[in-house]
Motif scaffolding. Sequence first.
Motif, PDB file in Angstrom:
ATOM      1  N   LEU A   1       7.075   2.156  -4.200  1.00 45.49           N
ATOM      2  CA  LEU A   1       7.289   0.834  -3.618  1.00 45.49           C
ATOM      3  C   LEU A   1       8.177   0.924  -2.378  1.00 45.49           C
ATOM      4  O   LEU A   1       7.930   0.247  -1.375  1.00 45.49           O
ATOM      5  CB  LEU A   1       7.913  -0.100  -4.657  1.00 45.49           C
ATOM      6  CG  LEU A   1       6.997  -0.534  -5.796  1.00 45.49           C
ATOM      7  CD1 LEU A   1       7.777  -1.361  -6.820  1.00 45.49           C
ATOM      8  CD2 LEU A   1       5.812  -1.342  -5.275  1.00 45.49           C
ATOM      9  N   LYS A   2       9.199   1.759  -2.437  1.00 44.56           N
ATOM     10  CA  LYS A   2      10.080   1.925  -1.273  1.00 44.56           C
ATOM     11  C   LYS A   2       9.315   2.532  -0.102  1.00 44.56           C
ATOM     12  O   LYS A   2       9.527   2.154   1.053  1.00 44.56           O
ATOM     13  CB  LYS A   2      11.280   2.793  -1.645  1.00 44.56           C
ATOM     14  CG  LYS A   2      12.316   2.072  -2.490  1.00 44.56           C
ATOM     15  CD  LYS A   2      13.529   2.957  -2.760  1.00 44.56           C
ATOM     16  CE  LYS A   2      14.615   2.177  -3.508  1.00 44.56           C
ATOM     17  NZ  LYS A   2      15.790   3.029  -3.801  1.00 44.56           N
ATOM     18  N   ASP A   3       8.420   3.466  -0.397  1.00 44.14           N
ATOM     19  CA  ASP A   3       7.604   4.056   0.667  1.00 44.14           C
ATOM     20  C   ASP A   3       6.687   3.004   1.273  1.00 44.14           C
ATOM     21  O   ASP A   3       6.504   2.947   2.504  1.00 44.14           O
ATOM     22  CB  ASP A   3       6.776   5.212   0.106  1.00 44.14           C
ATOM     23  CG  ASP A   3       6.003   5.956   1.185  1.00 44.14           C
ATOM     24  OD1 ASP A   3       6.653   6.574   2.054  1.00 44.14           O
ATOM     25  OD2 ASP A   3       4.753   5.911   1.184  1.00 44.14           O
TER      26      ASP A   3
ATOM     27  N   ILE B   1       7.267  -0.162   1.468  1.00 46.52           N
ATOM     28  CA  ILE B   1       8.112  -1.040   2.291  1.00 46.52           C
ATOM     29  C   ILE B   1       8.384  -0.397   3.643  1.00 46.52           C
ATOM     30  O   ILE B   1       8.299  -1.048   4.692  1.00 46.52           O
ATOM     31  CB  ILE B   1       9.434  -1.349   1.561  1.00 46.52           C
ATOM     32  CG1 ILE B   1       9.170  -2.243   0.351  1.00 46.52           C
ATOM     33  CG2 ILE B   1      10.438  -2.027   2.495  1.00 46.52           C
ATOM     34  CD1 ILE B   1      10.341  -2.355  -0.598  1.00 46.52           C
ATOM     35  N   ASP B   2       8.670   0.886   3.634  1.00 49.64           N
ATOM     36  CA  ASP B   2       8.988   1.597   4.883  1.00 49.64           C
ATOM     37  C   ASP B   2       7.816   1.587   5.856  1.00 49.64           C
ATOM     38  O   ASP B   2       8.008   1.433   7.070  1.00 49.64           O
ATOM     39  CB  ASP B   2       9.382   3.045   4.572  1.00 49.64           C
ATOM     40  CG  ASP B   2      10.745   3.149   3.903  1.00 49.64           C
ATOM     41  OD1 ASP B   2      11.534   2.188   4.009  1.00 49.64           O
ATOM     42  OD2 ASP B   2      11.013   4.185   3.259  1.00 49.64           O
ATOM     43  N   ILE B   3       6.592   1.746   5.343  1.00 52.13           N
ATOM     44  CA  ILE B   3       5.439   1.850   6.245  1.00 52.13           C
ATOM     45  C   ILE B   3       4.809   0.491   6.545  1.00 52.13           C
ATOM     46  O   ILE B   3       3.827   0.425   7.290  1.00 52.13           O
ATOM     47  CB  ILE B   3       4.369   2.817   5.682  1.00 52.13           C
ATOM     48  CG1 ILE B   3       3.849   2.335   4.328  1.00 52.13           C
ATOM     49  CG2 ILE B   3       4.931   4.221   5.587  1.00 52.13           C
ATOM     50  CD1 ILE B   3       2.817   3.261   3.702  1.00 52.13           C
ATOM     51  N   SER B   4       5.353  -0.579   5.962  1.00 47.03           N
ATOM     52  CA  SER B   4       4.835  -1.926   6.263  1.00 47.03           C
ATOM     53  C   SER B   4       5.814  -2.700   7.146  1.00 47.03           C
ATOM     54  O   SER B   4       5.835  -3.931   7.122  1.00 47.03           O
ATOM     55  CB  SER B   4       4.578  -2.700   4.968  1.00 47.03           C
ATOM     56  OG  SER B   4       5.772  -2.864   4.227  1.00 47.03           O
ATOM     57  N   GLU B   5       6.583  -1.969   7.926  1.00 49.92           N
ATOM     58  CA  GLU B   5       7.645  -2.571   8.731  1.00 49.92           C
ATOM     59  C   GLU B   5       7.142  -3.666   9.671  1.00 49.92           C
ATOM     60  O   GLU B   5       7.828  -4.654   9.925  1.00 49.92           O
ATOM     61  CB  GLU B   5       8.342  -1.472   9.546  1.00 49.92           C
ATOM     62  CG  GLU B   5       9.486  -1.951  10.401  1.00 49.92           C
ATOM     63  CD  GLU B   5      10.155  -0.821  11.161  1.00 49.92           C
ATOM     64  OE1 GLU B   5      11.108  -1.109  11.917  1.00 49.92           O
ATOM     65  OE2 GLU B   5       9.723   0.343  11.005  1.00 49.92           O
ATOM     66  N   TYR B   6       5.926  -3.494  10.197  1.00 49.09           N
ATOM     67  CA  TYR B   6       5.432  -4.428  11.209  1.00 49.09           C
ATOM     68  C   TYR B   6       4.448  -5.459  10.654  1.00 49.09           C
ATOM     69  O   TYR B   6       3.772  -6.147  11.420  1.00 49.09           O
ATOM     70  CB  TYR B   6       4.777  -3.633  12.348  1.00 49.09           C
ATOM     71  CG  TYR B   6       5.730  -2.666  13.006  1.00 49.09           C
ATOM     72  CD1 TYR B   6       6.768  -3.125  13.816  1.00 49.09           C
ATOM     73  CD2 TYR B   6       5.628  -1.296  12.770  1.00 49.09           C
ATOM     74  CE1 TYR B   6       7.665  -2.244  14.399  1.00 49.09           C
ATOM     75  CE2 TYR B   6       6.523  -0.410  13.352  1.00 49.09           C
ATOM     76  CZ  TYR B   6       7.530  -0.882  14.162  1.00 49.09           C
ATOM     77  OH  TYR B   6       8.429  -0.001  14.727  1.00 49.09           O
TER      78      TYR B   6
ATOM     79  N   THR C   1      -0.387   1.924   2.750  1.00 50.31           N
ATOM     80  CA  THR C   1       0.342   0.967   1.914  1.00 50.31           C
ATOM     81  C   THR C   1      -0.454   0.625   0.668  1.00 50.31           C
ATOM     82  O   THR C   1       0.098   0.540  -0.435  1.00 50.31           O
ATOM     83  CB  THR C   1       0.636  -0.324   2.704  1.00 50.31           C
ATOM     84  OG1 THR C   1       1.322  -0.002   3.917  1.00 50.31           O
ATOM     85  CG2 THR C   1       1.502  -1.269   1.883  1.00 50.31           C
ATOM     86  N   GLY C   2      -1.759   0.428   0.831  1.00 50.17           N
ATOM     87  CA  GLY C   2      -2.609   0.112  -0.306  1.00 50.17           C
ATOM     88  C   GLY C   2      -2.581   1.200  -1.364  1.00 50.17           C
ATOM     89  O   GLY C   2      -2.546   0.905  -2.571  1.00 50.17           O
ATOM     90  N   ILE C   3      -2.577   2.452  -0.937  1.00 50.79           N
ATOM     91  CA  ILE C   3      -2.527   3.566  -1.887  1.00 50.79           C
ATOM     92  C   ILE C   3      -1.202   3.567  -2.630  1.00 50.79           C
ATOM     93  O   ILE C   3      -1.150   3.745  -3.854  1.00 50.79           O
ATOM     94  CB  ILE C   3      -2.762   4.905  -1.161  1.00 50.79           C
ATOM     95  CG1 ILE C   3      -4.228   5.014  -0.728  1.00 50.79           C
ATOM     96  CG2 ILE C   3      -2.379   6.085  -2.049  1.00 50.79           C
ATOM     97  CD1 ILE C   3      -4.543   6.234   0.109  1.00 50.79           C
TER      98      ILE C   3
END
Length: 304
Positions: A150-152, A154-159, A127-129
């Motif tokens: 940004l959408k990517d 969001i997808d990987i920060s689901e939890y 997410t940081g990258i």
Amino acid sequence: MTGESGGFDILEIYKQISTKLKKRFLRKPNVTDACESFTTLGRHCETVEMPVYAGMCWIAAARCEGSLGNVPGETSCLIRSAHNFMSAQIKNKSLGCQSVATENLQAALGCYTHARSRLQETCALHTGIDLEIAESLTKLNDNLTTEMYLKDAIDISEYSLYTRIHCLQLLSSNAIERSDYSSALDAVTEIINLLKDVPKTGVRSDILLNCEVTQIFLLLILKPSHQKLTPQFAKTLEKFTWGDMNDLKLKSYMCEELLLLLQSLVITCQTSDTTSLPHLESQLWSFLSVDQKTLLRTLVFIYL
């Protein structure tokens, strides 16, 4: 370009270090020593503000770390290389001499991609990258590609609630910058939905207030028909038309003056009696964020 700095030729030093990695008969290359030398040269290039050469040095250091099996070190060097290539791209743009081929940008994105491939899927650094890339692309005015990263994120920060909210806030700002008001509305609405079932205290109240104000502006700009007005949006508009400070959901995070101004704005736009819009704009201005001021300016332009 020789890359001369500080009394010596950087490219020549780079070549000399690279010779340490060549295989010789009955003698293994000294990878550790070469890695340290590339690292030192990379820091020097950063100090003398030669980011492209620094990027080259950090890539070489990353290769050394990879051959030594040091994955964290390899990843760190790749990200540092990406920082330098991206810095070079941003600097060139600011000077008005950006290359059509955007080779520095491509080198940066390649390093970021390689670094991500060395991380575990659950690593928060993914997410940081994404956010680093998005921030840099925003500086390069590439808002459309920024949206993708940004959408990517969001997808990987689901939890991770607050990380996801932060990414959604950035996506909303990006959409507003591109005048994509539907996407901005989707983003702020998702934030509101994420916070609706958690206690409204502290920073959560501030975030919710910001999103609801932004949501009102976006709904007034988009002017959805009754058929497309979802029950949630209809309820929001109704709250800012008939709500009062006795409504505990409003009272918990909104001052009475802001509520009254927003109610006046909604009623003014709905009744098409817009003569008071300039006055309302000036009264609301001090309550608003940068994005909200942009939306309010757009709103006034549409209705007047």
